[in-house]
Design an enzyme around this catalytic site. Structure first.
Site, mmCIF file in Angstrom:
data_model
loop_
_atom_site.group_PDB
_atom_site.id
_atom_site.type_symbol
_atom_site.label_atom_id
_atom_site.label_comp_id
_atom_site.label_asym_id
_atom_site.label_seq_id
_atom_site.Cartn_x
_atom_site.Cartn_y
_atom_site.Cartn_z
ATOM 1 N N ASP A 39 -12.223 -9.782 3.890
ATOM 2 C CA ASP A 39 -13.460 -9.797 3.088
ATOM 3 C C ASP A 39 -13.970 -11.231 2.923
ATOM 4 O O ASP A 39 -15.177 -11.491 2.998
ATOM 5 C CB ASP A 39 -13.234 -9.207 1.689
ATOM 6 C CG ASP A 39 -13.439 -7.696 1.640
ATOM 7 O OD1 ASP A 39 -13.229 -7.050 2.682
ATOM 8 O OD2 ASP A 39 -13.796 -7.170 0.569
ATOM 9 N N TYR A 56 0.819 -1.208 0.000
ATOM 10 C CA TYR A 56 0.000 0.000 0.000
ATOM 11 C C TYR A 56 0.859 1.267 0.000
ATOM 12 O O TYR A 56 0.451 2.284 -0.536
ATOM 13 C CB TYR A 56 -0.925 0.021 1.218
ATOM 14 C CG TYR A 56 -2.184 -0.790 1.042
ATOM 15 C CD1 TYR A 56 -2.129 -2.164 0.854
ATOM 16 C CD2 TYR A 56 -3.431 -0.175 1.074
ATOM 17 C CE1 TYR A 56 -3.289 -2.899 0.710
ATOM 18 C CE2 TYR A 56 -4.599 -0.909 0.926
ATOM 19 C CZ TYR A 56 -4.521 -2.269 0.741
ATOM 20 O OH TYR A 56 -5.669 -2.988 0.590
ATOM 21 N N ASP A 70 -2.339 -18.565 -0.092
ATOM 22 C CA ASP A 70 -3.256 -19.317 -0.963
ATOM 23 C C ASP A 70 -3.888 -20.471 -0.182
ATOM 24 O O ASP A 70 -5.092 -20.706 -0.242
ATOM 25 C CB ASP A 70 -2.548 -19.812 -2.237
ATOM 26 C CG ASP A 70 -1.197 -20.456 -1.982
ATOM 27 O OD1 ASP A 70 -0.702 -20.411 -0.837
ATOM 28 O OD2 ASP A 70 -0.629 -21.025 -2.931
ATOM 29 N N LYS A 75 3.614 -15.561 2.282
ATOM 30 C CA LYS A 75 3.900 -16.238 1.016
ATOM 31 C C LYS A 75 5.409 -16.460 1.006
ATOM 32 O O LYS A 75 6.137 -15.968 0.140
ATOM 33 C CB LYS A 75 3.418 -15.342 -0.146
ATOM 34 C CG LYS A 75 3.472 -15.992 -1.513
ATOM 35 C CD LYS A 75 2.430 -17.071 -1.746
ATOM 36 C CE LYS A 75 2.666 -17.766 -3.078
ATOM 37 N NZ LYS A 75 1.817 -18.958 -3.279
ATOM 38 N N ASP A 82 -6.310 -7.471 3.914
ATOM 39 C CA ASP A 82 -7.417 -6.840 3.196
ATOM 40 C C ASP A 82 -8.264 -7.914 2.517
ATOM 41 O O ASP A 82 -9.493 -7.938 2.630
ATOM 42 C CB ASP A 82 -6.849 -5.866 2.156
ATOM 43 C CG ASP A 82 -7.938 -5.234 1.303
ATOM 44 O OD1 ASP A 82 -8.927 -4.777 1.878
ATOM 45 O OD2 ASP A 82 -7.788 -5.224 0.060
HETATM 46 C C1 IPM Z 1 -10.460 -1.785 3.488
HETATM 47 C C2 IPM Z 1 -10.651 -1.214 2.104
HETATM 48 C C3 IPM Z 1 -9.508 -0.243 1.812
HETATM 49 C C4 IPM Z 1 -8.209 -1.026 1.901
HETATM 50 C C5 IPM Z 1 -9.638 0.480 0.452
HETATM 51 C C6 IPM Z 1 -10.923 1.230 0.335
HETATM 52 C C7 IPM Z 1 -8.459 1.375 0.181
HETATM 53 O O1 IPM Z 1 -10.738 -2.221 1.167
HETATM 54 O O2 IPM Z 1 -10.411 -1.003 4.457
HETATM 55 O O3 IPM Z 1 -10.389 -3.010 3.603
HETATM 56 O O4 IPM Z 1 -7.811 -1.666 0.932
HETATM 57 O O5 IPM Z 1 -7.590 -0.968 2.961
HETATM 58 MG MG MG Z 2 -10.848 -4.150 1.980
#
Ligand code: IPM
Ligand code: MG
Length: 364
Positions: free
Chosen positions: A255, A144, A227, A195, A251
């Protein structure tokens, strides 16, 4: 009366509506637990670009600096996608906010509510009763922020894009120690996602972790390739307790976990640094497709508020009361559209918040 200042940054998309819902719940909890909240509203993201041309205005930073914590909704949306990358809401507000305040540790607790078994893509017997997994995501390093970063001409008519995955010893050390401490206070098991069969940075993570682990002999430490981790999570999430990830892996896997638990709209997050100050935001994003309809799930925002109470204000009892109220609301059958099954009692954003607020139990 105990009194706290909270910077209120609703942002874009569903941000403002889930924020309004969450503020209602936090206010109700503060009343029950007898402390005072003053909200300091500020612009961020696309809303700030529209109002003053900058995604993270000076005044917003100043308001955050004067506060005990930042409560943020979401940033970004199609309206700002045609801006140059470095001016877009995510890159020009969220990432700088995290970096500016040194918020290197992102905690994302994923709760598998038994009531939501039917909306999980996993078979219910694989979910376990009330499994909860904590993702500890490194937040201010890795791909990032690493330099160089950019798209550069190669000199023969083509371009080269570069992102840099860089970590220094100290950055790994501080997040590792925190994850170890957290694991020690939980089930004493830490899974580090990397990884290491390909990445140099993963080798340094392993080296530092093995050293830090010596300070925590009770914690069992395992390393898992990312993975394989993605696979194991869909096979048997019950075998995990605390996952430590570098920035991008955290990240992605958070999700995935939120989806397994039922919805991205449920996932709260706390971003912490070396003091009590923190930034609290749901992990779900601005969801422009459903913005303004009053149907977004506010629980991720509400639960982020509980984390704010816990980590930045030290109001543990009120934090728990909110978490219990959320549980109770789900147990009582309230569902937003994203977690609805056929025949469910589907409610809108504000109604959900009202139901949660009503279920906040007073101190005993
Ligand atoms: C999160 C989001 C952010 C990230 C984006 C919006 C930049 O996906 O907070 O998980 O990647 O950190
Ligand atoms: Mg995210």
């Amino acid at each position: 009366m105990r009194s706290y200042r909270i910077a209120l940054l609703p942002g874009d998309g569903i941000g403002p509506e889930v924020m309004e819902a969450a503020v209602h719940v936090l206010q109700a909890a503060a009343r029950e637990y007898q402390f005072e909240l003053s909200w300091l509203p500020a612009l961020v993201g696309g809303a700030a670009i529209d109002a003053c041309g900058k995604a993270l205005p000076e005044t917003t930073l100043e308001i955050c600096q004067q506060s005990h914590a930042i409560f943020l909704g979401a940033v970004g949306g199609p309206k700002w996608e045609s801006l140059p990358p470095e001016a877009q809401p995510e890159r020009a507000s969220l990432l700088p906010l995290r970096k500016f305040f040194g918020l290197y540790a992102n905690l994302r607790p994923v709760t598998f509510y038994p009531e939501l078994g039917p909306v999980s893509p996993l078979k219910e017997e694989r979910l376990g009763k009330g499994t909860d997994i904590l993702v500890v995501r490194e937040l201010t390093g890795g791909l990032y922020f690493g330099e160089p970063k950019g798209i550069y001409p190669t000199g023969h008519g083509t371009e080269r894009a570069v992102d840099t995955l860089v970590y220094e010893t100290e950055e790994i050390e501080r997040i590792s120690r925190l994850a170890m401490k957290i694991a020690q206070a939980r089930k004493r098991k830490l899974t580090v996602v990397d990884k290491a069969n390909v990445l140099q940075s993963s080798l340094l993570w392993r080296k530092v972790l093995n050293r830090v682990a010596q300070e925590f002999p009770e914690v069992s430490l395992e390393f898992l390739y990312v993975d394989n981790a993605a696979l194991q999570l869909v096979r048997d999430p019950r075998r995990f307790d605390v996952l430590l990830c570098e920035n991008l892996f955290g990240d992605i896997l958070s999700d995935e976990l939120a989806g397994l638990a039922g919805s991205l709209g449920l996932l709260p997050s706390a971003s912490l640094g070396s003091t009590r100050f923190g930034l609290y935001e749901p992990a779900g994003g601005s969801a422009p497709d459903i913005a303004g309809k009053g149907i977004a799930n506010p629980l991720g925002q509400i639960l982020s508020g509980a984390l704010l109470f816990r980590y930045s204000l030290g109001e543990e009892e009120a934090a728990r009361a909110i978490e219990k109220a959320v549980q109770k609301t789900l147990a009582d059958g309230y569902r937003t559209a994203d977690i609805a099954t056929p025949g469910a009692h589907v409610v809108g954003t504000q109604e959900m918040a009202v139901a949660v607020a009503e279920r906040i139990e007073p101190p005993n």
